[in-house]
Scaffold this motif. Sequence first.
Motif, short mmCIF file in Angstrom:
data_model
loop_
_atom_site.label_atom_id
_atom_site.label_comp_id
_atom_site.label_asym_id
_atom_site.label_seq_id
_atom_site.Cartn_x
_atom_site.Cartn_y
_atom_site.Cartn_z
N PRO A 48 0.86 -1.19 0.00
CA PRO A 48 0.00 0.00 0.00
C PRO A 48 0.90 1.24 0.00
N LYS A 49 0.48 2.31 -0.64
CA LYS A 49 1.26 3.55 -0.61
C LYS A 49 1.30 4.07 0.83
N TYR A 50 2.42 4.68 1.16
CA TYR A 50 2.64 5.17 2.53
C TYR A 50 2.69 6.69 2.52
N PHE A 51 1.90 7.32 3.42
CA PHE A 51 1.82 8.78 3.46
C PHE A 51 2.29 9.34 4.81
N ASP A 69 -5.80 3.14 0.93
CA ASP A 69 -6.93 2.22 1.10
C ASP A 69 -7.05 1.40 -0.19
N VAL A 70 -6.55 0.17 -0.15
CA VAL A 70 -6.52 -0.68 -1.34
C VAL A 70 -7.94 -1.04 -1.80
N THR A 71 -8.91 -0.99 -0.89
CA THR A 71 -10.28 -1.39 -1.23
C THR A 71 -11.11 -0.23 -1.81
N ARG A 72 -10.57 0.96 -1.82
CA ARG A 72 -11.35 2.17 -2.10
C ARG A 72 -12.00 2.16 -3.48
N LYS A 73 -11.32 1.63 -4.47
CA LYS A 73 -11.84 1.69 -5.85
C LYS A 73 -12.90 0.64 -6.13
N PHE A 74 -13.16 -0.25 -5.19
CA PHE A 74 -14.08 -1.35 -5.42
C PHE A 74 -15.49 -1.00 -4.92
N ASN A 75 -16.49 -1.49 -5.65
CA ASN A 75 -17.88 -1.28 -5.26
C ASN A 75 -18.29 -2.26 -4.16
N LYS A 76 -18.04 -3.55 -4.39
CA LYS A 76 -18.31 -4.59 -3.41
C LYS A 76 -17.02 -5.39 -3.19
N PRO A 77 -16.09 -4.85 -2.40
CA PRO A 77 -14.79 -5.51 -2.26
C PRO A 77 -14.87 -6.83 -1.51
N CYS A 78 -14.29 -7.86 -2.11
CA CYS A 78 -14.09 -9.13 -1.42
C CYS A 78 -12.65 -9.14 -0.93
N ILE A 79 -12.43 -9.46 0.35
CA ILE A 79 -11.13 -9.28 0.98
C ILE A 79 -10.70 -10.56 1.68
N MET A 80 -9.42 -10.92 1.49
CA MET A 80 -8.86 -12.07 2.21
C MET A 80 -7.45 -11.72 2.68
N ASP A 81 -7.14 -12.10 3.90
CA ASP A 81 -5.83 -11.86 4.52
C ASP A 81 -5.15 -13.21 4.72
N VAL A 82 -3.99 -13.40 4.08
CA VAL A 82 -3.28 -14.67 4.18
C VAL A 82 -1.85 -14.42 4.69
N GLU A 316 -9.42 -12.15 -19.08
CA GLU A 316 -8.41 -12.10 -18.03
C GLU A 316 -8.35 -10.75 -17.32
N SER A 317 -9.39 -9.92 -17.51
CA SER A 317 -9.31 -8.55 -17.01
C SER A 317 -9.99 -8.39 -15.66
N ALA A 318 -9.95 -9.41 -14.81
CA ALA A 318 -10.56 -9.31 -13.50
C ALA A 318 -9.91 -8.18 -12.69
N ASN A 319 -10.73 -7.46 -11.97
CA ASN A 319 -10.26 -6.34 -11.16
C ASN A 319 -9.78 -6.88 -9.81
N VAL A 320 -8.47 -7.10 -9.69
CA VAL A 320 -7.89 -7.78 -8.52
C VAL A 320 -6.68 -7.02 -8.02
N GLU A 321 -6.54 -6.94 -6.70
CA GLU A 321 -5.33 -6.40 -6.06
C GLU A 321 -4.77 -7.45 -5.12
N VAL A 322 -3.45 -7.61 -5.13
CA VAL A 322 -2.76 -8.44 -4.15
C VAL A 322 -1.61 -7.61 -3.61
N ARG A 323 -1.66 -7.24 -2.34
CA ARG A 323 -0.64 -6.38 -1.74
C ARG A 323 -0.06 -7.03 -0.48
N MET A 324 1.21 -6.77 -0.25
CA MET A 324 1.86 -7.20 0.98
C MET A 324 1.52 -6.21 2.09
N ILE A 325 1.21 -6.73 3.28
CA ILE A 325 0.90 -5.87 4.43
C ILE A 325 1.52 -6.47 5.69
N ASP A 326 1.54 -5.68 6.76
CA ASP A 326 2.00 -6.10 8.10
C ASP A 326 3.51 -6.33 8.12
N PHE A 327 4.24 -5.30 8.58
CA PHE A 327 5.70 -5.35 8.52
C PHE A 327 6.36 -5.08 9.87
#
Length: 357
Positions: A48-51, A69-82, A316-327
């Motif tokens: 995620p961008k850091y401010f 906020d990685v979820t901001r652009k989504f209308n109905k965001p589905c979220i999973m933390d792995v 193949e144009s699914a709207n998907v984000e995968v970001r690294m978090i928790d450092f």
Amino acid sequence: GILQHPDGTVLKQLQPPPRGPREQEFYSKVYDPDCCDSILLELRKYLPKYFGVWSPPTAPNDTYLKLEDVTRKFNKPCIMDVKIGQKSYDPYASVEKIQQQVSKYPLMEEIGFLVLGMRVYHVSSDSYETQNQHYGRNLTKETVKDGISKFFHSGYCLRKDVVAASIQKIEEILEWFEGQTQLNFYASSLLFVYEGSCQATTVRLNDATLVEKRGMPKGVLSGGDVLECNNNIHVINSTENGKIEASVGKGLSKFYALHKKSCSKRHHSQLSLKVENLEQDNVWKSSTCIAQEHLNGNVLPQLEKVFYHMPAETKESANVEVRMIDFAHVFPSDAKDEGYIYGLKNLITVLQNILDN
């Protein structure tokens, strides 16, 4: 938890030392305006961008990390933390801490990841299903594939487009890890986000005039072609006379209204025959069924024909984000992060199995 700032960013409260300062230092190093380290500059693509940090005026001693906020652009965001890696404890953890972490999920070392939670939007019920960390800790080697596939199910079908896009993004992160030897990550996670609401795509028409004359809904063509194709069409029932009931959204009146509005703007002979992306519309939210006559009793060839004519980039144009978090547990190193790499590879294998099956 995570708070939302009015400017559209999110706020993560700084953890007590040494975890909080360590995470802040990590973000500050990666996002240093004077950074010229190619490894860290490339890493920015996966975070995620850091401010900087932020404190509320009423509590100046409370410090928050200000993040995209990685979820901001989504209308109905589905979220999973792995959580990724073979160890969820860092090299400086006490014996008690190690025992505590291992006991939470003994399979971590063997499979290299742990589902910490998920929130999935179901189109069929216009509602979210939520699973907490206990759900992931109850997954075994035998059930982990089905457990993760739950995240990619819309309530109608498995979103294979999202699975494929997720694999591609994880592979990019894996490539970064294979090429760096300066950082090791412990108890860090991947955040998966995709659009849960239907994003319809129009497909070339063979008879636009007939569609208009019959006043048919935009989603269905005469002759059985499916016009709006988004991998969310679910066949409920097929009767002897070939009538197919397809769950595609609200009642006929809504479809007719939309169709009439469209046709009032342009003559049927000017209807576009090009492949075009439709805007997201609430018409897909409920589970009311409409009936489609005369599909010759077999919907599969019709769907296959639609997908066959779709351009590859649409599939193949699914709207998907995968970001690294928790450092909070990132440490300098002089070797590859083999534990994280192991976890990424195993996760890719599970997702590929979901896709293949």
